[in-house]
Design a protein around this motif. Structure first.
Motif, PDB file in Angstrom:
ATOM      1  N   PRO A  58     -42.495   8.607 -75.129  1.00  0.00           N
ATOM      2  CA  PRO A  58     -43.134   8.089 -73.914  1.00  0.00           C
ATOM      3  C   PRO A  58     -44.642   7.995 -74.109  1.00  0.00           C
ATOM      4  N   LEU A  59     -45.280   7.123 -73.360  1.00  0.00           N
ATOM      5  CA  LEU A  59     -46.728   6.961 -73.483  1.00  0.00           C
ATOM      6  C   LEU A  59     -47.470   8.256 -73.146  1.00  0.00           C
ATOM      7  N   SER A  60     -46.848   9.119 -72.363  1.00  0.00           N
ATOM      8  CA  SER A  60     -47.464  10.411 -72.049  1.00  0.00           C
ATOM      9  C   SER A  60     -47.649  11.278 -73.289  1.00  0.00           C
ATOM     10  N   ALA A  61     -46.807  11.061 -74.310  1.00  0.00           N
ATOM     11  CA  ALA A  61     -46.912  11.860 -75.531  1.00  0.00           C
ATOM     12  C   ALA A  61     -48.232  11.628 -76.247  1.00  0.00           C
ATOM     13  N   LEU A  62     -48.906  10.531 -75.939  1.00  0.00           N
ATOM     14  CA  LEU A  62     -50.196  10.251 -76.563  1.00  0.00           C
ATOM     15  C   LEU A  62     -51.257  11.265 -76.169  1.00  0.00           C
ATOM     16  N   SER A  63     -50.982  12.076 -75.146  1.00  0.00           N
ATOM     17  CA  SER A  63     -51.915  13.129 -74.754  1.00  0.00           C
ATOM     18  C   SER A  63     -51.884  14.307 -75.719  1.00  0.00           C
ATOM     19  N   ASP A  64     -50.921  14.323 -76.637  1.00  0.00           N
ATOM     20  CA  ASP A  64     -50.820  15.397 -77.622  1.00  0.00           C
ATOM     21  C   ASP A  64     -51.605  15.057 -78.884  1.00  0.00           C
ATOM     22  N   GLY A  65     -51.922  16.060 -79.670  1.00  0.00           N
ATOM     23  CA  GLY A  65     -52.581  15.853 -80.955  1.00  0.00           C
ATOM     24  C   GLY A  65     -54.091  15.793 -80.853  1.00  0.00           C
ATOM     25  N   PRO A  66     -54.770  15.655 -82.006  1.00  0.00           N
ATOM     26  CA  PRO A  66     -56.240  15.662 -82.034  1.00  0.00           C
ATOM     27  C   PRO A  66     -56.883  14.553 -81.198  1.00  0.00           C
ATOM     28  N   LEU A  67     -56.199  13.422 -81.066  1.00  0.00           N
ATOM     29  CA  LEU A  67     -56.738  12.313 -80.274  1.00  0.00           C
ATOM     30  C   LEU A  67     -56.172  12.281 -78.854  1.00  0.00           C
ATOM     31  N   GLY A  68     -55.503  13.331 -78.472  1.00  0.00           N
ATOM     32  CA  GLY A  68     -54.873  13.360 -77.155  1.00  0.00           C
ATOM     33  C   GLY A  68     -55.852  13.245 -76.007  1.00  0.00           C
ATOM     34  N   TRP A  69     -57.111  13.622 -76.256  1.00  0.00           N
ATOM     35  CA  TRP A  69     -58.119  13.542 -75.189  1.00  0.00           C
ATOM     36  C   TRP A  69     -58.300  12.115 -74.671  1.00  0.00           C
ATOM     37  N   ILE A  70     -57.985  11.127 -75.531  1.00  0.00           N
ATOM     38  CA  ILE A  70     -58.149   9.732 -75.093  1.00  0.00           C
ATOM     39  C   ILE A  70     -57.157   9.420 -73.971  1.00  0.00           C
ATOM     40  N   GLN A  71     -55.894   9.771 -74.179  1.00  0.00           N
ATOM     41  CA  GLN A  71     -54.887   9.485 -73.160  1.00  0.00           C
ATOM     42  C   GLN A  71     -55.060  10.383 -71.934  1.00  0.00           C
ATOM     43  N   ILE A  72     -55.496  11.608 -72.153  1.00  0.00           N
ATOM     44  CA  ILE A  72     -55.773  12.486 -71.010  1.00  0.00           C
ATOM     45  C   ILE A  72     -56.851  11.848 -70.132  1.00  0.00           C
ATOM     46  N   GLY A  73     -57.941  11.410 -70.765  1.00  0.00           N
ATOM     47  CA  GLY A  73     -59.001  10.735 -70.026  1.00  0.00           C
ATOM     48  C   GLY A  73     -58.511   9.454 -69.379  1.00  0.00           C
ATOM     49  N   ASN A  74     -57.609   8.756 -70.071  1.00  0.00           N
ATOM     50  CA  ASN A  74     -57.045   7.515 -69.522  1.00  0.00           C
ATOM     51  C   ASN A  74     -56.302   7.790 -68.221  1.00  0.00           C
ATOM     52  N   PHE A  75     -55.487   8.846 -68.212  1.00  0.00           N
ATOM     53  CA  PHE A  75     -54.774   9.238 -66.996  1.00  0.00           C
ATOM     54  C   PHE A  75     -55.748   9.603 -65.879  1.00  0.00           C
ATOM     55  N   LEU A  76     -56.737  10.414 -66.215  1.00  0.00           N
ATOM     56  CA  LEU A  76     -57.656  10.905 -65.189  1.00  0.00           C
ATOM     57  C   LEU A  76     -58.475   9.776 -64.569  1.00  0.00           C
ATOM     58  N   ILE A  77     -59.008   8.893 -65.417  1.00  0.00           N
ATOM     59  CA  ILE A  77     -59.857   7.801 -64.921  1.00  0.00           C
ATOM     60  C   ILE A  77     -59.039   6.803 -64.114  1.00  0.00           C
ATOM     61  N   ALA A  78     -57.888   6.369 -64.676  1.00  0.00           N
ATOM     62  CA  ALA A  78     -57.051   5.397 -63.964  1.00  0.00           C
ATOM     63  C   ALA A  78     -56.509   5.989 -62.666  1.00  0.00           C
ATOM     64  N   GLY A  79     -56.159   7.277 -62.693  1.00  0.00           N
ATOM     65  CA  GLY A  79     -55.674   7.923 -61.482  1.00  0.00           C
ATOM     66  C   GLY A  79     -56.740   7.992 -60.416  1.00  0.00           C
TER      67      GLY A  79
END
Length: 229
Positions: A58-79
């Motif tokens: 799932p696209l949520s899995a992109l929040s994992d790993g060394p680059l996970g901060w990108i998807q975390i920020g993506n969720f927070l900003i879009a939300g």
């Protein structure tokens, strides 16, 4: 001779004039850009992150790993943009069928996205690289919180699309009514497929979620453009 009654919302808009319209357009702009931003950032990562397979992960899995901060920020900003933008939808839809619940549901979906960014799901099924295949034997509390946030986001988005379908149907806009219902149904089916564990379920969920999100953005943009006339 009778005196026409002016609805409170119209009277307010008339008295605030140049202040209300730019503010409303700014709020609607936030709702307009939220979904395209989230989809672009998420899909760009899906195409470039080593080991990520959208048919499995799932696209949520992109929040994992060394680059996970990108998807975390993506969720927070879009939300955050979605939550703020819902206030713009409330202003332009107030007093119409669905004008109360559609913005509320959009706001709830935005809050759900913020929570999905704050609570990260566990690494699973080979992503990030080095993670064993399959689901972990036990899930962490934050993984459960992420799934709950996702359920809130998807349920509210599905409902918002169908409420928008009623809104446009009552206004005689059959094309937009149909598009609203198709978008909500796409997410409903995609989420159901993913929950059933069917092959390619994560891809179906991504297509459904992005379809519903982009439709809400398109509705916000429609009202944003008309509010400036």
């Amino acid at each position: 001779m009778t005196t026409a009654r002016i609805p409170a919302a119209a009277a307010t808009a008339a008295t605030t004039g140049t202040v209300a319209i730019p503010a409303t357009r700014s709020l609607l702009t936030a709702a307009t850009v939220a979904a395209p931003l989230w989809a672009t950032v998420a899909l760009a990562q899906a195409a470039t992150r080593e080991g990520f397979d959208l048919t499995r992960h799932p696209l949520s899995a992109l929040s994992d790993g060394p680059l996970g901060w990108i998807q975390i920020g993506n969720f927070l900003i879009a939300g955050l943009l979605t939550t703020v933008g819902a206030s713009g939808l409330h202003r332009v839809m107030r007093g119409t069928p669905g004008g109360t619940w559609a913005p509320r549901l959009v706001r709830i979906s935005g809050l759900g996205m913020i929570a999905a960014g704050a609570f990260v799901m566990d690494p699973a099924d080979g992503f990030p690289l080095g993670t064993p295949d399959g689901m972990p034997a036990a899930l962490s509390w934050h993984s459960y919180a992420h799934f709950a946030a996702g359920s809130i986001t998807f349920t509210s988005l599905i409902a918002a699309c169908h409420v928008l379908g009623r809104h446009f149907a009552r206004a005689g806009e059959r094309g937009r009514a149909t598009a609203s219902r198709v978008a909500g149904s796409a997410l409903l089916l995609g989420n159901g497929w993913a929950m059933s564990g069917g092959r390619g379920g994560s891809l179906a969920l991504a297509v459904g979620a992005i379809t519903a999100m982009l439709w809400v953005a398109a509705v916000a943009d429609r009202y944003r453009r008309s509010s400036g006339r």
